[in-house]
Write a protein that holds these residues in place. Sequence first.
Motif, mmCIF file in Angstrom:
data_model
loop_
_atom_site.group_PDB
_atom_site.id
_atom_site.type_symbol
_atom_site.label_atom_id
_atom_site.label_comp_id
_atom_site.label_asym_id
_atom_site.label_seq_id
_atom_site.Cartn_x
_atom_site.Cartn_y
_atom_site.Cartn_z
ATOM 1 N N VAL A 196 0.818 -1.220 0.000
ATOM 2 C CA VAL A 196 0.000 0.000 0.000
ATOM 3 C C VAL A 196 0.856 1.276 0.000
ATOM 4 O O VAL A 196 0.455 2.268 -0.613
ATOM 5 C CB VAL A 196 -1.004 -0.024 1.162
ATOM 6 N N PRO A 197 2.025 1.321 0.671
ATOM 7 C CA PRO A 197 2.859 2.524 0.513
ATOM 8 C C PRO A 197 3.205 2.827 -0.946
ATOM 9 O O PRO A 197 3.319 3.999 -1.323
ATOM 10 C CB PRO A 197 4.114 2.184 1.324
ATOM 11 N N ALA A 198 3.357 1.797 -1.771
ATOM 12 C CA ALA A 198 3.601 2.036 -3.193
ATOM 13 C C ALA A 198 2.382 2.672 -3.855
ATOM 14 O O ALA A 198 2.511 3.485 -4.781
ATOM 15 C CB ALA A 198 3.956 0.720 -3.893
ATOM 16 N N VAL A 199 1.202 2.318 -3.374
ATOM 17 C CA VAL A 199 -0.022 2.959 -3.860
ATOM 18 C C VAL A 199 -0.012 4.443 -3.492
ATOM 19 O O VAL A 199 -0.398 5.296 -4.295
ATOM 20 C CB VAL A 199 -1.263 2.253 -3.276
ATOM 21 N N VAL A 200 0.426 4.741 -2.269
ATOM 22 C CA VAL A 200 0.545 6.141 -1.833
ATOM 23 C C VAL A 200 1.544 6.882 -2.723
ATOM 24 O O VAL A 200 1.343 8.056 -3.060
ATOM 25 C CB VAL A 200 0.952 6.213 -0.355
ATOM 26 N N ALA A 201 2.624 6.207 -3.112
ATOM 27 C CA ALA A 201 3.600 6.825 -4.014
ATOM 28 C C ALA A 201 2.944 7.193 -5.344
ATOM 29 O O ALA A 201 3.183 8.267 -5.899
ATOM 30 C CB ALA A 201 4.783 5.883 -4.234
ATOM 31 N N MET A 202 2.097 6.307 -5.874
ATOM 32 C CA MET A 202 1.370 6.613 -7.110
ATOM 33 C C MET A 202 0.386 7.761 -6.901
ATOM 34 O O MET A 202 0.171 8.578 -7.808
ATOM 35 C CB MET A 202 0.623 5.374 -7.595
ATOM 36 N N LEU A 203 -0.193 7.826 -5.715
ATOM 37 C CA LEU A 203 -1.062 8.958 -5.393
ATOM 38 C C LEU A 203 -0.272 10.257 -5.428
ATOM 39 O O LEU A 203 -0.786 11.309 -5.839
ATOM 40 C CB LEU A 203 -1.701 8.748 -4.018
ATOM 41 N N GLY A 204 0.995 10.186 -5.010
ATOM 42 C CA GLY A 204 1.863 11.354 -5.102
ATOM 43 C C GLY A 204 2.061 11.803 -6.536
ATOM 44 O O GLY A 204 2.080 13.009 -6.829
#
Length: 571
Positions: A196-204
């Motif tokens: 999920v942190p990688a998902v947050v990175a994509m949100l960035g």
Amino acid sequence: MKLFKQRMSRETQIKWAWTLLGLVTLIYLGWISYESLLRYTTFTATAFDLGNMDQALWNTIHGHPFAFTNQGIDYYGPPTRLAVHFEPILLPLSVLYVFHGDPRILLVFQTLAMATGSLPVFLLTRKHIPQWPLAAVAMVVAYLYSPALLGVNLFDFHAVALATPLLLYALLALENNAYFWLIVTCILASLTKEEVPAVVAMLGLLAIWKYKKPRLGTLLFVGGIVGSVVAFLTIKHFFPGNQSNNFWYRYAALGSTPQEAIKNVILHPWILFKMYFNLNRLYYLANLFRNSGFLPLLAPEWLLGAIPDLAINLLSTDPLLYSGVYHYNAPIIPFVIVSAIHGLRRAVLIWQRWRGEEPEVLSDHELVAHPKPLLPSFVVKPGAAFWFRLKSAYTSFSNRPRVSRVVTRVSQGSRSRWRSFNARMSDLALGLATSRLQWIIYGWIAVMIGLNFVFMAPPLDALWAQGTPGPREQHIQQLLDSIPANAPVSAGGNLNPHLTDRQYVTLFPQVTYQMGNKTQGTVQYVIVDMNGVFPEDRISVVEEVNQLVLSQQFHVVSRAEGVILLARQSP
């Protein structure tokens, strides 16, 4: 007068929209809470993963953070959830067990969390499509009653399920410049599972690209990448032999290790098409998009945040990951529904342009509301130089006489076809007012939701309870109640979640468990439901039970309704 009537009509629609929001959310909450509890009380819930999660939470609140011994014979890692998944959110979740430990608390809490996701979906739709108040209700229904969300909610409890509402609230906070709540929701979502942190990175990246917020986006991107690295290093720390991921066997077709897989994909990229481009995976994508009427296809850029989990699911050789249900879709759902919202908005704007109307909402508002550079200058300058050289080379090439004639003919042909298409659509649009178009779209979404339930019925059928509790369930519960509360026990898959509120429990046929000091213990009780065993496994289960009795390690205490209870012989 006409304007007044229109305004009143819209005000009435807004009131109806809020009323319907509450109604469809309460129906979902009551219906799925009932179905989740019914699944548990009829012994349909399973050890993997309701039993695992329940024991880890029970141990956490009792002073043994993340500890779980609920393992089968095919698991060789240490007795901690951190060796399987990075789920620090279990620490605050364990507070739910302060007064009473029971898996049903988790099931109701999970349903409540999913239901609260309807509010950000409603508010985001109202913001982007204000002229159609009831569109917000349509998007909420598409969200709540999608087989993907129902599958996440019905299939036991998983920490990653909480990422769905958390990411929706993060997107709402980003939309409204609520940076504090954006960071809070992103952090909480990142604590639900390692990817999920990688998902947050994509949100960035979305924040940089669509909202023109380079500093905020860079913070989210860097923080997400660092979070993913920390998550996988944590798993590797607790389970060094797992190649940083317990489930790499799902991707072994690409290579025996992640490093080898990356090398193979770079050197032989065609293997991705050869191995993974098939109807089953396309069908999976269709199932994800169908519930919102395939509107995400009109705004695919908003699916950027779903890329990490889409890759995880589509590249897997395990068909469960791309079945369209189960918890593997939890981080994908928010971006699918947000993409549908933007797709609907884009459809409205296009229709208004075909009609020659002034759009009620700005098109491409992201570009005019925040006139900031897309990326920091140290990224923009090299990129701009590269594209300038590429454009110059293309211009030089296309200016050659022979090439120029070909390019001109192709360009003129495409422009002519596009003008022809626009002309035909303009004629169609002039005959249908934008205000009436909404009812056609609502009907289309309703039909697609119905079709999705039809197409997804087989995998969803495996998750619904197959009846209501009766005498059989009462007799089984009596056997379960006869087992002492603190006794180590080995239980079959469907009985296991009813016995996991204890420090030591394991999944039959495993009758030993690893204690905190790395020594092995043997369970005191074994309980198995023969009717809950897969037909192909029944013979081997019977042999395992008979072996335990014949070896005089255990003796039969009771039998009832196909369930057998064994107790360990006194030394």
